[in-house]
Design a protein around this motif. Structure first.
Motif, short mmCIF file in Angstrom:
data_model
loop_
_atom_site.label_atom_id
_atom_site.label_comp_id
_atom_site.label_asym_id
_atom_site.label_seq_id
_atom_site.Cartn_x
_atom_site.Cartn_y
_atom_site.Cartn_z
N GLU A 93 0.83 -1.20 0.00
CA GLU A 93 0.00 0.00 0.00
C GLU A 93 0.87 1.25 0.00
N GLU A 94 1.92 1.22 0.79
CA GLU A 94 2.84 2.35 0.89
C GLU A 94 3.53 2.61 -0.45
N VAL A 95 4.05 1.57 -1.07
CA VAL A 95 4.82 1.76 -2.29
C VAL A 95 3.92 2.18 -3.46
N LEU A 96 2.69 1.71 -3.48
CA LEU A 96 1.77 2.16 -4.52
C LEU A 96 1.49 3.65 -4.40
N GLU A 97 1.29 4.10 -3.18
CA GLU A 97 1.05 5.53 -2.97
C GLU A 97 2.25 6.35 -3.43
N TRP A 98 3.44 5.89 -3.09
CA TRP A 98 4.65 6.62 -3.46
C TRP A 98 4.91 6.56 -4.96
N ALA A 99 4.67 5.41 -5.56
CA ALA A 99 4.89 5.28 -7.01
C ALA A 99 4.02 6.26 -7.78
N ASN A 100 2.81 6.50 -7.28
CA ASN A 100 1.88 7.41 -7.95
C ASN A 100 2.04 8.86 -7.53
N ASN A 101 2.95 9.11 -6.61
CA ASN A 101 3.16 10.47 -6.11
C ASN A 101 4.10 11.24 -7.06
N THR A 102 3.61 11.51 -8.25
CA THR A 102 4.36 12.23 -9.26
C THR A 102 3.38 12.75 -10.30
N GLU A 103 3.74 13.84 -10.95
CA GLU A 103 2.87 14.35 -12.01
C GLU A 103 2.95 13.48 -13.26
N TYR A 104 3.98 12.65 -13.35
CA TYR A 104 4.20 11.84 -14.54
C TYR A 104 3.51 10.48 -14.44
N GLY A 105 3.40 9.79 -15.57
CA GLY A 105 2.83 8.45 -15.59
C GLY A 105 3.17 7.73 -16.88
N LEU A 106 4.46 7.49 -17.09
CA LEU A 106 4.88 6.90 -18.36
C LEU A 106 5.09 5.39 -18.23
N SER A 107 6.16 4.95 -17.57
CA SER A 107 6.47 3.53 -17.48
C SER A 107 6.68 3.12 -16.03
N GLY A 108 6.85 1.84 -15.81
CA GLY A 108 7.10 1.33 -14.47
C GLY A 108 7.51 -0.14 -14.55
N ALA A 109 8.00 -0.67 -13.44
CA ALA A 109 8.37 -2.08 -13.37
C ALA A 109 8.08 -2.61 -11.97
N ILE A 110 7.66 -3.87 -11.91
CA ILE A 110 7.42 -4.54 -10.63
C ILE A 110 8.11 -5.91 -10.68
N PHE A 111 8.90 -6.20 -9.66
CA PHE A 111 9.57 -7.50 -9.58
C PHE A 111 8.94 -8.32 -8.46
N THR A 112 8.43 -9.49 -8.85
CA THR A 112 7.74 -10.37 -7.92
C THR A 112 7.69 -11.76 -8.53
N GLN A 113 7.59 -12.78 -7.68
CA GLN A 113 7.40 -14.14 -8.16
C GLN A 113 5.92 -14.52 -8.21
N ASN A 114 5.07 -13.66 -7.67
CA ASN A 114 3.63 -13.85 -7.75
C ASN A 114 3.13 -12.99 -8.92
N LEU A 115 3.07 -13.58 -10.10
CA LEU A 115 2.80 -12.81 -11.31
C LEU A 115 1.43 -12.16 -11.30
N GLU A 116 0.42 -12.87 -10.80
CA GLU A 116 -0.92 -12.28 -10.80
C GLU A 116 -1.01 -11.11 -9.83
N ASN A 117 -0.33 -11.20 -8.70
CA ASN A 117 -0.27 -10.04 -7.81
C ASN A 117 0.45 -8.89 -8.49
#
Length: 484
Positions: A395-419
């Motif tokens: 929840e914390e990291v999602l809020e921070w990731a979106n805390n920017t005026e921009y919205g171009l690209s991103g990456a998430i590293f996880t072994q739970n692909l559906e999550n």
């Protein structure tokens, strides 16, 4: 290098511009003058657009098989001239051989893929009607003339991804490359398409000083679409002009892209992608990673591994095939990056790797314990500075990731692909890549952003839509009944 590459290309003629201003195209690594370009004035812009307007009418009516021959030959020529294109980009942009070679390869794929759109212009979408005896058809038509403004960092791909689709669907193009990469971003492309048989006027290339020509390329009455790749500041201005003149704007702008390493991530895989995401083209990419958010479980080890890898990156003369970190594009960009470094130090970020400057080459800087609201975390850096931030919850990291005026690209590293997919859909960006770099491109995928990262998309059907207009034609095969 051919003398024609320092010329404008208007209506099939290679010539000097009519301005008194001469621009010296300089190698950012050694300051060698590659070419001197006599720039265009407003009269040249008029001629380019009028040529495009007239040529577009005939090109749109050209049989599909003739158009395909042009594209197939362009692909062959680009493959034959790969080494020439790579050398030109390395000289002009100071990019690595790896990056320039990748750019040529991707450009070839885009041109080859654009061929499929030629036939689609005569293949309407048919859908049923609620009116008895009526058939609805939607045809795609060429939009007309496109004004295309391309940047320095990917001069070839940024031009090709728009003009290949535009020309395939029957549009004509006036291309304005960044003057710093004018040769590889304009004349070399025009030369290839000219030899491939593209009729005069369908593609025109100009260079000018904005102080002299101003907004004329955008405000000119001929173009119906303005495609711009560059900074958000300039993109906002172009978008305003397009709105005022009722032109379609296709804007791919800045980014402040998050790279998230979740608790269950494969750390080795994440570090590999992180190094590429940050330092490809020395960080001068709109989709490169600006902010690394790393779960506290992996935080210290990620920093250690990332710093060790960053230290090892070869830097210096980009003509050396082993070099990864070449020069930034100019002195102004170098100073901007160094100013960001000083600000980060003043803000209290922990410097875990201090880079150095050698001419226009800046080696990697890495900051840890960065406040996600700091200037460092909120600035599109466009250079080799990595920003690492710890987090504890999704929840914390999602809020921070979106805390920017921009919205171009991103990456998430996880072994739970559906999550990973679930979280990706909650990030406010046009693109998010699971277990991959923020720097990614696919010819059939929509490349574009949200918020201050732009309007519109390139790639596949999405780019096809950008460069065409729709027309609804209904066919009534039996008499309709009207209310009066």
């Amino acid at each position: 290098m051919s003398d024609k590459y320092s010329k404008l290309y208007i209506n099939g003629i290679w010539r000097d511009g009519s301005s008194e201003t001469i621009y010296d195209n300089v190698n950012p690594y050694n300051n060698e003058v590659i070419a001197s370009i006599k720039l265009a004035n407003q009269n040249d812009i008029d001629e380019a657009y009028e040529s495009a307007k007239q040529a577009q009418k005939n090109w749109a009516k050209t049989p599909a098989e003739e158009k395909k021959k042009v594209f197939h030959r362009a692909v062959e020529l680009m493959q034959e001239r790969k080494d020439e294109l790579v050398k030109a980009m390395v000289k002009e942009a100071g990019c690595s051989v790896i990056k320039a070679s990748t750019e040529v390869m991707v450009s070839i794929r885009i041109i080859d893929d654009a061929v499929k759109f030629i036939d689609r212009m005569d293949s309407p979408q048919v859908f049923p009607s609620q009116v008895p005896g009526k058939e609805n058809r939607v045809y795609r038509h060429p939009a007309g003339v496109v004004g295309l403004i391309a940047p320095f960092n990917f001069p070839l791909v940024s031009a090709i991804r728009c003009l290949a689709v535009a020309i395939a669907v029957g549009d004509a193009v006036v291309l304005k490359p960044d003057s710093q990469t004018y040769i590889s971003g304009g004349p070399m492309i025009a030369d290839i398409f000219e030899e491939a048989g593209l009729p005069n006027g369908v593609l025109n290339v100009v260079a000018f000083d904005p102080a002299e020509v101003g907004d004329y390329l955008v405000e000119h009455p001929v173009p119906r679409i303005i495609s711009f790749t560059g900074s958000t500041t300039v993109g906002r201005h172009i978008g305003e002009l397009c709105g005022r003149h009722l032109k379609r704007a296709s804007l791919e702008l800045g980014g402040n892209n998050p790279f998230i390493v979740l608790e269950d991530a494969n750390l080795e895989q994440a570090v590999d992608a992180a190094i590429f995401s940050k330092f490809f083209n020395s960080g001068q990419i709109c989709v490169c990673t600006n902010r690394f958010f790393v779960h506290r479980k992996h935080y210290d080890e990620f920093i250690e591994r990332f710093v060790e890898r960053a230290k090892e990156l070869p830097y210096g003369n980009p003509s050396d095939p082993k070099v990864v970190i070449g020069p930034l594009i100019n002195e102004k960009q170098v100073q901007k990056v160094l100013d960001i470094v000083e600000t980060a130090k003043q803000e209290g970020a922990r410097l875990v790797l201090e880079g150095q400057r050698d001419g226009n080459v800046v080696t990697p800087f890495v900051f840890a314990d960065v406040n996600q609201q700091s200037k460092l975390a909120q600035t599109e850096i466009f250079g080799p500075i990595a920003t690492i931030i710890p987090f504890d919850t999704e929840e914390e990291v999602l809020e921070w990731a979106n805390n920017t005026e921009y919205g171009l690209s991103g990456a998430i590293f996880t072994q739970n692909l559906e999550n990973g997919v679930t979280l990706s859909r909650l990030i406010e960006s046009g693109m998010t890549h699971i277990n991959d770099s923020t720097v990614a491109f696919d010819v059939n995928a929509p490349f574009g952003g949200e918020k201050a990262s732009g309007i519109g998309h390139y790639g596949g059907d999405y780019g096809f839509e950008e460069m065409t207009t729709t027309k609804w034609i209904s066919v009534q095969s039996e008499p309709n009944r009207y209310p009066f």
